[in-house]
Design a protein around this motif. Structure first.
Motif, mmCIF file in Angstrom:
data_model
loop_
_atom_site.group_PDB
_atom_site.id
_atom_site.type_symbol
_atom_site.label_atom_id
_atom_site.label_comp_id
_atom_site.label_asym_id
_atom_site.label_seq_id
_atom_site.Cartn_x
_atom_site.Cartn_y
_atom_site.Cartn_z
ATOM 1 N N ASN A 2 37.439 34.625 45.761
ATOM 2 C CA ASN A 2 37.962 35.040 44.700
ATOM 3 C C ASN A 2 38.962 35.892 44.501
ATOM 4 O O ASN A 2 40.017 36.772 45.557
ATOM 5 C CB ASN A 2 36.600 36.362 43.547
ATOM 6 N N TYR A 3 39.648 36.034 43.912
ATOM 7 C CA TYR A 3 41.056 36.792 43.431
ATOM 8 C C TYR A 3 41.133 38.331 44.425
ATOM 9 O O TYR A 3 41.946 38.737 44.873
ATOM 10 C CB TYR A 3 41.644 37.291 42.010
ATOM 11 N N LYS A 4 40.194 39.274 43.973
ATOM 12 C CA LYS A 4 40.131 39.800 44.693
ATOM 13 C C LYS A 4 40.373 40.248 46.160
ATOM 14 O O LYS A 4 40.740 40.808 46.680
ATOM 15 C CB LYS A 4 38.475 41.120 44.355
ATOM 16 N N SER A 5 39.299 39.390 46.651
ATOM 17 C CA SER A 5 39.127 38.935 48.268
ATOM 18 C C SER A 5 41.204 38.608 48.653
ATOM 19 O O SER A 5 41.513 39.065 49.487
ATOM 20 C CB SER A 5 38.289 37.981 48.839
ATOM 21 N N LEU A 6 41.688 37.706 47.853
ATOM 22 C CA LEU A 6 43.142 36.950 48.344
ATOM 23 C C LEU A 6 44.145 38.513 48.281
ATOM 24 O O LEU A 6 44.590 38.591 48.759
ATOM 25 C CB LEU A 6 43.123 36.216 47.177
ATOM 26 N N PHE A 7 43.482 39.413 47.365
ATOM 27 C CA PHE A 7 44.398 40.853 47.237
ATOM 28 C C PHE A 7 44.457 41.486 48.054
ATOM 29 O O PHE A 7 45.495 41.727 48.518
ATOM 30 C CB PHE A 7 44.454 40.738 46.000
ATOM 31 N N LEU A 8 43.103 41.377 48.407
ATOM 32 C CA LEU A 8 43.337 42.027 49.922
ATOM 33 C C LEU A 8 43.736 41.523 51.011
ATOM 34 O O LEU A 8 43.892 42.670 51.608
ATOM 35 C CB LEU A 8 41.480 42.551 50.067
ATOM 36 N N LEU A 9 43.320 40.936 50.880
ATOM 37 C CA LEU A 9 43.756 39.734 53.043
ATOM 38 C C LEU A 9 45.314 40.016 52.364
ATOM 39 O O LEU A 9 46.222 40.299 53.065
ATOM 40 C CB LEU A 9 43.378 38.430 52.527
ATOM 41 N N ALA A 682 43.591 36.403 27.668
ATOM 42 C CA ALA A 682 42.719 36.059 28.579
ATOM 43 C C ALA A 682 43.399 36.271 30.028
ATOM 44 O O ALA A 682 44.801 36.101 29.880
ATOM 45 C CB ALA A 682 42.015 34.280 28.715
ATOM 46 N N ASN A 683 42.816 36.551 30.957
ATOM 47 C CA ASN A 683 43.847 36.498 32.881
ATOM 48 C C ASN A 683 42.438 36.571 33.854
ATOM 49 O O ASN A 683 41.482 37.396 33.494
ATOM 50 C CB ASN A 683 44.588 37.801 32.707
ATOM 51 N N GLU A 684 43.319 36.393 34.692
ATOM 52 C CA GLU A 684 42.646 35.826 36.052
ATOM 53 C C GLU A 684 42.899 37.844 36.392
ATOM 54 O O GLU A 684 43.839 37.806 37.103
ATOM 55 C CB GLU A 684 43.231 34.915 37.196
ATOM 56 N N THR A 685 41.859 38.296 36.431
ATOM 57 C CA THR A 685 42.164 39.995 37.092
ATOM 58 C C THR A 685 41.886 39.539 38.623
ATOM 59 O O THR A 685 41.621 38.287 38.868
ATOM 60 C CB THR A 685 41.540 40.776 36.364
ATOM 61 N N ILE A 686 41.956 40.905 39.287
ATOM 62 C CA ILE A 686 41.354 40.611 41.297
ATOM 63 C C ILE A 686 40.208 40.342 40.668
ATOM 64 O O ILE A 686 39.541 40.148 41.602
ATOM 65 C CB ILE A 686 41.300 42.143 41.649
ATOM 66 N N ALA A 687 38.961 40.643 39.882
ATOM 67 C CA ALA A 687 37.807 40.639 39.832
ATOM 68 C C ALA A 687 37.614 38.960 39.065
ATOM 69 O O ALA A 687 36.227 38.735 38.918
ATOM 70 C CB ALA A 687 37.263 41.619 39.202
ATOM 71 N N GLY A 688 38.438 38.593 39.205
ATOM 72 C CA GLY A 688 38.025 37.328 38.020
ATOM 73 C C GLY A 688 39.071 36.905 36.429
ATOM 74 O O GLY A 688 39.086 38.044 36.454
ATOM 75 N N GLU A 689 38.510 36.695 35.901
ATOM 76 C CA GLU A 689 38.282 35.669 34.602
ATOM 77 C C GLU A 689 38.026 37.079 33.765
ATOM 78 O O GLU A 689 36.934 37.690 33.699
ATOM 79 C CB GLU A 689 38.673 34.626 34.261
ATOM 80 N N VAL A 690 38.934 37.820 32.752
ATOM 81 C CA VAL A 690 37.886 38.430 31.355
ATOM 82 C C VAL A 690 38.715 37.781 30.114
ATOM 83 O O VAL A 690 39.870 37.325 30.394
ATOM 84 C CB VAL A 690 38.785 39.826 31.677
ATOM 85 N N LYS A 691 38.000 37.441 29.802
ATOM 86 C CA LYS A 691 38.440 36.597 28.660
ATOM 87 C C LYS A 691 37.723 37.309 27.037
ATOM 88 O O LYS A 691 36.361 38.109 27.519
ATOM 89 C CB LYS A 691 38.111 35.343 27.888
ATOM 90 N N GLY A 706 33.751 36.915 27.557
ATOM 91 C CA GLY A 706 33.770 37.050 29.563
ATOM 92 C C GLY A 706 33.752 37.735 30.153
ATOM 93 O O GLY A 706 35.117 38.230 30.971
ATOM 94 N N ILE A 707 32.727 38.132 31.224
ATOM 95 C CA ILE A 707 33.059 39.643 31.926
ATOM 96 C C ILE A 707 32.858 38.269 33.640
ATOM 97 O O ILE A 707 31.986 37.777 33.690
ATOM 98 C CB ILE A 707 32.040 40.575 31.519
ATOM 99 N N PRO A 708 33.733 38.674 34.347
ATOM 100 C CA PRO A 708 33.449 37.843 35.496
ATOM 101 C C PRO A 708 32.098 38.629 36.799
ATOM 102 O O PRO A 708 31.896 40.369 36.353
ATOM 103 C CB PRO A 708 34.629 38.761 36.393
ATOM 104 N N GLY A 709 32.292 37.849 37.767
ATOM 105 C CA GLY A 709 30.813 38.293 37.621
ATOM 106 C C GLY A 709 31.147 39.794 38.699
ATOM 107 O O GLY A 709 32.414 40.113 39.722
ATOM 108 N N GLY A 710 30.201 40.721 39.061
ATOM 109 C CA GLY A 710 30.728 42.212 39.732
ATOM 110 C C GLY A 710 30.946 43.052 39.118
ATOM 111 O O GLY A 710 31.140 44.121 39.686
ATOM 112 N N SER A 711 31.414 42.348 37.424
ATOM 113 C CA SER A 711 31.942 43.325 36.485
ATOM 114 C C SER A 711 30.683 44.225 35.647
ATOM 115 O O SER A 711 29.942 43.375 35.101
ATOM 116 C CB SER A 711 33.746 43.323 36.387
ATOM 117 N N THR A 712 31.197 44.740 35.010
ATOM 118 C CA THR A 712 30.774 45.809 34.261
ATOM 119 C C THR A 712 31.097 45.557 32.853
ATOM 120 O O THR A 712 32.263 45.767 32.980
ATOM 121 C CB THR A 712 30.012 46.850 34.367
ATOM 122 N N GLY A 713 30.738 45.222 31.743
ATOM 123 C CA GLY A 713 31.780 45.442 30.440
ATOM 124 C C GLY A 713 31.733 46.031 29.120
ATOM 125 O O GLY A 713 30.052 46.996 29.522
#
Length: 766
Positions: A2-9, A682-691, A706-713
């Motif tokens: 996911n984007y969070k993993s890519l960013f942290l790398l 909509a956009n791809e955040t570090i946590a995934g897509e938010v719509k 649309g709330i990405p996996g691992g996040s709370t809305g």
């Protein structure tokens, strides 16, 4: 991944280098034996070698002052490598490039063309020494005397006018009678080359430590034909061929012609005088016969204008767009086409002002002014993919690593001929909308740790007067905003409070609880003093300020949190009549209106103020001022980063999308449609897509999220709704009902707050 993993790398990739050496350098710094340190010098370097077994990986570390292009076995590998100097006033960046896909068994040839700027500007610190460092452990190759080099005599200087003093780049002129690009090809005889000259070790002065490039190589869109050029070939009659680009872009122009020797071709864009003074242009002197050429120094605009002398047969014209390596993953649309155009132009303005650094404009100066960066970086989190955050991080680290010994911060940096502080912009940069907003969107604690001490040192410069607000301080450039009726001292005080707010949050993040307590006390005392000294019963006005009431000052006090709700109605009244803010500060005016609950007028004012530039059919970007040229500010460039704040308003306030927990772990959706029927983003955040899609039609309020996996809305529904259903199940009817999917949180300030987990949700309020 996911984007969070890519960013942290990506963060770890940079941190391994830090702001110092990332590897054991054995390479030497090489240059040509001739006089190579004149401004606008181009040097060719070649290394021929044998490969017995093809490696799986062959990462090369490459540095130069100032830019390079690299070919392996005749194939282009890097188009404009190397970042402008420097990460700090002394050191130099370096690239890492994977060579393995370009190698072949047997004989191989690396060809590198280096462009040495040799002069300084608002975006580059010259080392004073041209050269190249190259190291590839897998191939056992280092830059040393075994390389061949020569001055490339095809590149010459143009006659005046030259680019204005803000730009380190020179005009690019190529004389095809004296040079060509054949030397990059395999098996080409190396004419005029000599053993390279060694001038020091890789990290010796004046390049000093080599710092790993913290942003990706440029995205190369390839050579493309201009959309409206179809009448090829043709013979020129000595006219200018005007080629329309699809939008304002960073481009390198190309042509293929048949000509006699000695004819001068001039290439420039319609933005050659963008922002007032001369910017960059290109020239080419023909040789005999069929020839093709791409001018390597990028320029920008909506048109590329080729002057072809009479008698030249034009066989083809193309352009290559390059730009920052991020995706256009964000989107927005609503029921009013004006705001859709505003979004599109804001995104284009943002992207054309991203490269080595964020910039104010891509023509006049290409400089990382931090007032612009604050707006740009906020927009990027809603419009571009998470890779864009690396450019914000680079800017943050550069700002602190250029800090003066006395604690003063200044921008633009990197810079060779600028070191003046703009106090308001510096306070904005380190504060809530600057450094802290970066953390809120990325969760990158390591970077906050690196900048924290620099932020504290700068805040310590500011002193509190006996009356409880700031002692008057003007800095080096006493500037608050372009335009008239600027209450600078009120603005400085509000920016200071926002800086304290950001510093308080950073201190808590890093576990510096004594600083948290002290800063909270300071903020409480400061807010009381601010309202006692600067609020005169009708408006915020600094004692001694005698001009018209400043709309920016009222608005910034609101968004800073210095204004209590009992003053909202009066400030709303003022913001309906006072309209002095530049496009830079107008973002905060509109933001204040939304924060106070006046969404409908916020949209009305946004449309009124930006109508000229949004409705301009000739421009795909937003202006520096409210007009261009003499009607603008500071030269009136037609593409200025600070003008895109409306993009953030559309996503963050109209659609209501905001990360209330860092790294988008908890996402609040609190829309304010005003008089719009619907809006979606909509956009791809570090946590995934938010719509999000919101609509208000026929008495119903509809919200799809649309709330990405691992996040709370946290979903906010207007409390004017008597009933609320989630996925067709009633969860509210004058009071909350038990529901296993949504947890009722609170009723506050006109909204019902519901908590949901990741997934797709459809709310209907009636």
């Amino acid at each position: 991944m996911n984007y969070k993993s890519l960013f942290l790398l990506a963060v770890l990739f940079f941190l391994n280098g830090g702001f110092g050496s990332a590897q054991n350098w054995t390479a030497q710094r090489i240059t040509d034996v001739e006089n190579q340190n004149l401004a606008n010098t181009w040097i060719d370097f070649v290394k021929e070698f044998e490969v017995e077994e093809l490696p799986i990986e062959a990462v090369a570390s490459i540095a130069c002052d100032s830019k390079y292009w690299m070919w392996i076995n005749g194939k282009l590998v890097v188009f404009e490598g190397q970042l402008k100097r420097g990460p700090n006033p002394k050191d130099t960046y370096y690239d890492q490039v994977e060579l393995a896909p370009f190698l072949q068994k047997g004989k191989n040839k690396i060809a590198i063309l280096v462009w040495y700027f040799g002069k300084e500007g608002f975006s580059h610190k010259s080392s004073g020494q041209a050269g190249l460092v190259f190291q590839c452990k897998a191939l056992d190759i280092i830059s040393d005397q075994s390389w061949k080099s020569r001055l490339d005599r095809g590149f010459e200087n143009t006659a005046a006018p030259h680019p204005n003093y803000r730009l380190p780049e020179s005009n690019v002129r190529f004389n095809a009678q004296l040079g060509n690009f054949n030397w990059v090809n395999p098996n080409e005889e190396l004419v005029g080359f000599n053993p390279a000259k060694v001038v020091g070790s890789a990290e010796s002065a004046p390049w000093n430590q080599l710092v790993k490039r913290p942003v990706p190589q440029w995205k190369d869109y390839g050579l493309k034909r201009y959309p409206e050029i179809s009448s090829l070939p043709f013979e020129s009659k000595g006219d200018t061929l005007v080629c329309l680009l699809p939008y304002n872009a960073q481009v390198t122009p190309y042509f293929k012609i048949s000509a006699e020797a000695g004819k001068l071709i001039d290439i420039r864009t319609d933005h050659y005088r963008g922002g007032g003074p001369e910017n960059v242009r290109a020239e080419y002197i023909t040789t005999n016969g069929v020839q093709e050429y791409e001018s390597l120094g990028w320029m920008n605009g909506h048109e590329v204008r080729y002057y072809f002398p009479e008698g030249i047969t034009v066989l083809d014209v193309k352009f290559r767009e390059t730009g920052f390596q991020s995706g256009f993953t964000g989107s927005f649309s609503c029921s009013d086409p004006f705001f859709n155009r505003l979004w599109e132009k804001a995104v284009r303005t943002l992207y054309v002002t991203m490269r080595d650094t964020y910039m104010d404009c891509p023509d006049r100066e290409r400089a990382q002014w931090w007032g612009d960066v604050v707006n740009e970086s906020g927009e990027a989190f809603y419009a571009l993919s998470p890779e864009a955050a690396s450019l914000t991080r680079k800017g943050m680290l550069e700002l602190v690593w250029w800090q003066k010994e006395n604690g003063v911060l200044f921008s633009p940096v990197p810079a060779g001929n600028w070191d003046r502080e703009l106090p308001g912009q510096m306070l904005a940069s380190i504060g809530y909308f600057g450094f802290w907003n970066y953390y809120q969107n990325t969760g990158d604690q390591e970077t906050i740790e690196q900048v924290y001490d620099g932020v504290k040192r700068y805040l310590d410069i500011w002193e509190i007067a006996d009356n409880g607000i700031l002692k008057v301080r003007e800095g080096d450039w006493y500037w608050g905003d372009w335009g008239t009726n600027v209450d600078r001292q009120t603005l400085f005080n509000t920016w200071y409070y926002l800086a304290l707010k950001g510093f308080r949050n950073m201190s808590e993040l890093l576990g510096k609880f004594e600083e948290v307590t002290q800063t909270e006390q300071k903020m409480q005392q400061f807010k009381t003093a601010f309202n006692r000294v600067i609020w005169n019963g009708q408006e915020y006005r600094f004692p001694g300020y005698e001009e018209e009431t400043d709309d920016r000052a009222q608005a910034l006090a609101v968004v800073a949190g210095l204004v209590d709700p009992d003053k909202f109605a009066r400030i709303y009244e003022l913001l309906q009549s006072q309209k002095y803010a530049s496009p830079y500060m107008e973002k905060y005016v509109i933001e204040a209106l939304f924060q106070m609950g006046y969404a409908e007028y916020g949209l009305e004012r946004l449309k009124e103020r930006f109508s000229l530039m949004v409705n301009d059919p000739k421009s795909s970007t937003l202006y520096e001022g409210w007009g261009t040229g003499v009607d603008g500010f500071g030269g009136g460039s037609a593409n200025h980063a600070w003008s895109g704040g409306g993009l953030t308003i559309m996503a963050q306030y109209v659609c209501g999308v905001f990360p209330v927990e860092p790294a988008w772990k908890t996402i609040q959706i609190k829309p304010q449609l005003g008089n719009l029927q619907f809006a979606q983003t909509a956009n791809e955040t570090i946590a995934g897509e938010v719509k999000v899609r919101v609509a208000q039609i026929n008495g119903e309020f509809r919200l799809e999220a649309g709330i990405p996996g691992g996040s709370t809305g946290i979903i906010c529904i207007p409390d004017s709704c008597q009933s609320v259903a989630l996925n067709n199940k009633t969860i509210w009817k004058r009071k909350p009902r038990a529901n296993s999917y949504a947890h009722f949180v609170k009723r506050e300030n006109g909204y019902l707050y519901f908590e949901v987990q990741n997934g797709a949700w459809h709310f209907v309020g009636k």
